[in-house]
Design a protein around this motif. Structure first.
Motif, PDB file in Angstrom:
ATOM      1  N   HIS A 151     -18.581  15.715-102.246  1.00 15.05           N
ATOM      2  CA  HIS A 151     -17.660  16.702-102.787  1.00 15.05           C
ATOM      3  C   HIS A 151     -16.282  16.548-102.165  1.00 15.05           C
ATOM      4  N   PRO A 152     -15.505  15.569-102.630  1.00 13.19           N
ATOM      5  CA  PRO A 152     -14.171  15.361-102.063  1.00 13.19           C
ATOM      6  C   PRO A 152     -13.262  16.567-102.224  1.00 13.19           C
ATOM      7  N   ALA A 153     -13.508  17.399-103.256  1.00 13.37           N
ATOM      8  CA  ALA A 153     -12.678  18.589-103.440  1.00 13.37           C
ATOM      9  C   ALA A 153     -12.832  19.545-102.265  1.00 13.37           C
ATOM     10  N   VAL A 154     -14.047  19.652-101.719  1.00 18.43           N
ATOM     11  CA  VAL A 154     -14.273  20.515-100.558  1.00 18.43           C
ATOM     12  C   VAL A 154     -13.511  19.969 -99.357  1.00 18.43           C
ATOM     13  N   ALA A 155     -13.664  18.657 -99.119  1.00 17.08           N
ATOM     14  CA  ALA A 155     -12.976  18.034 -97.991  1.00 17.08           C
ATOM     15  C   ALA A 155     -11.466  18.175 -98.129  1.00 17.08           C
ATOM     16  N   GLY A 156     -10.957  17.958 -99.341  1.00 18.85           N
ATOM     17  CA  GLY A 156      -9.517  18.053 -99.557  1.00 18.85           C
ATOM     18  C   GLY A 156      -8.995  19.457 -99.315  1.00 18.85           C
ATOM     19  N   ALA A 157      -9.755  20.459 -99.790  1.00 18.62           N
ATOM     20  CA  ALA A 157      -9.329  21.848 -99.593  1.00 18.62           C
ATOM     21  C   ALA A 157      -9.310  22.210 -98.114  1.00 18.62           C
ATOM     22  N   LEU A 158     -10.338  21.806 -97.385  1.00 15.37           N
ATOM     23  CA  LEU A 158     -10.394  22.145 -95.962  1.00 15.37           C
ATOM     24  C   LEU A 158      -9.289  21.433 -95.189  1.00 15.37           C
ATOM     25  N   ARG A 159      -9.016  20.190 -95.548  1.00 17.01           N
ATOM     26  CA  ARG A 159      -7.933  19.455 -94.872  1.00 17.01           C
ATOM     27  C   ARG A 159      -6.577  20.119 -95.123  1.00 17.01           C
ATOM     28  N   SER A 160      -6.330  20.508 -96.372  1.00 15.13           N
ATOM     29  CA  SER A 160      -5.056  21.148 -96.705  1.00 15.13           C
ATOM     30  C   SER A 160      -4.882  22.448 -95.930  1.00 15.13           C
ATOM     31  N   LEU A 161      -5.940  23.239 -95.849  1.00 18.77           N
ATOM     32  CA  LEU A 161      -5.871  24.500 -95.121  1.00 18.77           C
ATOM     33  C   LEU A 161      -5.664  24.262 -93.623  1.00 18.77           C
ATOM     34  N   ALA A 162      -6.279  23.204 -93.102  1.00 19.97           N
ATOM     35  CA  ALA A 162      -6.087  22.876 -91.683  1.00 19.97           C
ATOM     36  C   ALA A 162      -4.652  22.413 -91.430  1.00 19.97           C
ATOM     37  N   GLU A 163      -4.112  21.612 -92.345  1.00 19.96           N
ATOM     38  CA  GLU A 163      -2.737  21.133 -92.188  1.00 19.96           C
ATOM     39  C   GLU A 163      -1.736  22.284 -92.232  1.00 19.96           C
ATOM     40  N   GLN A 164      -2.056  23.320 -93.006  1.00 21.34           N
ATOM     41  CA  GLN A 164      -1.182  24.495 -93.095  1.00 21.34           C
ATOM     42  C   GLN A 164      -1.330  25.419 -91.892  1.00 21.34           C
ATOM     43  N   GLY A 165      -2.364  25.178 -91.090  1.00 21.21           N
ATOM     44  CA  GLY A 165      -2.620  26.054 -89.957  1.00 21.21           C
ATOM     45  C   GLY A 165      -3.386  27.308 -90.308  1.00 21.21           C
ATOM     46  N   ARG A 166      -3.885  27.382 -91.558  1.00 20.27           N
ATOM     47  CA  ARG A 166      -4.648  28.564 -91.971  1.00 20.27           C
ATOM     48  C   ARG A 166      -6.096  28.482 -91.511  1.00 20.27           C
ATOM     49  N   LEU A 167      -6.566  27.274 -91.236  1.00 15.24           N
ATOM     50  CA  LEU A 167      -7.851  27.045 -90.598  1.00 15.24           C
ATOM     51  C   LEU A 167      -7.640  26.063 -89.456  1.00 15.24           C
ATOM     52  N   VAL A 168      -8.515  26.139 -88.465  1.00 16.41           N
ATOM     53  CA  VAL A 168      -8.463  25.206 -87.339  1.00 16.41           C
ATOM     54  C   VAL A 168      -9.758  24.407 -87.355  1.00 16.41           C
ATOM     55  N   ILE A 169      -9.699  23.187 -87.882  1.00 13.39           N
ATOM     56  CA  ILE A 169     -10.886  22.359 -88.069  1.00 13.39           C
ATOM     57  C   ILE A 169     -10.694  21.037 -87.338  1.00 13.39           C
ATOM     58  N   VAL A 170     -11.543  20.782 -86.369  1.00 15.31           N
ATOM     59  CA  VAL A 170     -11.487  19.521 -85.633  1.00 15.31           C
ATOM     60  C   VAL A 170     -12.322  18.461 -86.322  1.00 15.31           C
TER      61      VAL A 170
END
Length: 219
Positions: free
Chosen positions: A143-162
């Motif tokens: 599910h690349p859409a899931v990965a893409g969404a999480l990456r975008s949110l992490a790049e915005q600083g809205r999520l912190v995902i290592v």
């Protein structure tokens, strides 16, 4: 050179034949199980058995292609669009809950996908390579859409995902896996509990991955 080591046919015509083979194989596997003959699959696709082997090399490889395509279906265009829009959502929690509802509903109601999942579980003891091939795609490949969404949110600083791979599996575990497990045992989760699992799962995910000290759940 063995059929497994040959390069698969490519080009527009080959792609159309491949789609026809996967479609016919899916219908055949659902109808007769893994024991269906390759002759029947080839006939259903309107191609020769040699063409089927040229594209896939073995029945196991074809079965894996069918399963991979089918298990990706629950995240259809509507769910994918909702996920892709998370980065622009004003209220992240509400947007993620809406996306989760669409995703989980598709997982619960797509009877073909449920049947194919159960077929995989039934065949793994005889064909462990099916599980290995499926695992080889990795969560981001499914599910690349899931990965893409999480990456975008992490790049915005809205999520912190290592670790995005871990985050994807955790999101699946909270939202989707309960329904897969229950369906494998021939039962289901009712609508009320499904809604509580969705809202509770989203809250747990945002509580863990939301920026600490922000005073909100990553809104």
């Amino acid at each position: 050179m063995s059929l497994d080591s040959k390069r698969s046919p490519s080009g527009p015509r080959a792609a159309l034949k491949r789609q026809a083979i996967v479609r016919a194989a899916r219908e055949a596997f659902l109808r007769e199980g893994f024991g269906v003959g390759m002759d029947a699959i080839a006939a259903g696709a309107g191609v020769s058995k040699v063409t089927v082997y040229n594209h896939f090399g073995s029945k196991e490889a074809l079965f894996t292609a069918v399963i991979t395509e089918a298990l990706d279906e629950p995240l259809g265009s509507a769910s994918a669009a909702a996920l892709e829009g998370l980065a622009e959502a004003e209220d992240l929690r509400a947007a993620l809950i809406d996306a989760a509802r669409a995703w989980v509903n598709a997982v619960r109601t797509n009877q073909d996908v449920i049947a194919l999942r159960n077929l995989v579980a039934a065949e793994l003891h005889r064909f462990p390579e099916l599980g290995k091939a499926w695992k080889g795609h990795g969560p981001e490949g499914h599910h690349p859409a899931v990965a893409g969404a999480l990456r975008s949110l992490a790049e915005q600083g809205r999520l912190v995902i290592v670790d995005v791979e871990v985050a994807i599996i955790q999101l699946y575990s909270l939202l989707v896996f309960p329904h897969i497990v229950f369906s494998a045992y021939g039962t289901d989760i009712d609508d009320g509990l499904t809604e509580r699992l969705i809202t509770g799962g989203v809250d747990m995910f945002l509580s863990h991955y939301g920026p600490k000290g922000s005073g909100s759940t990553a809104s």
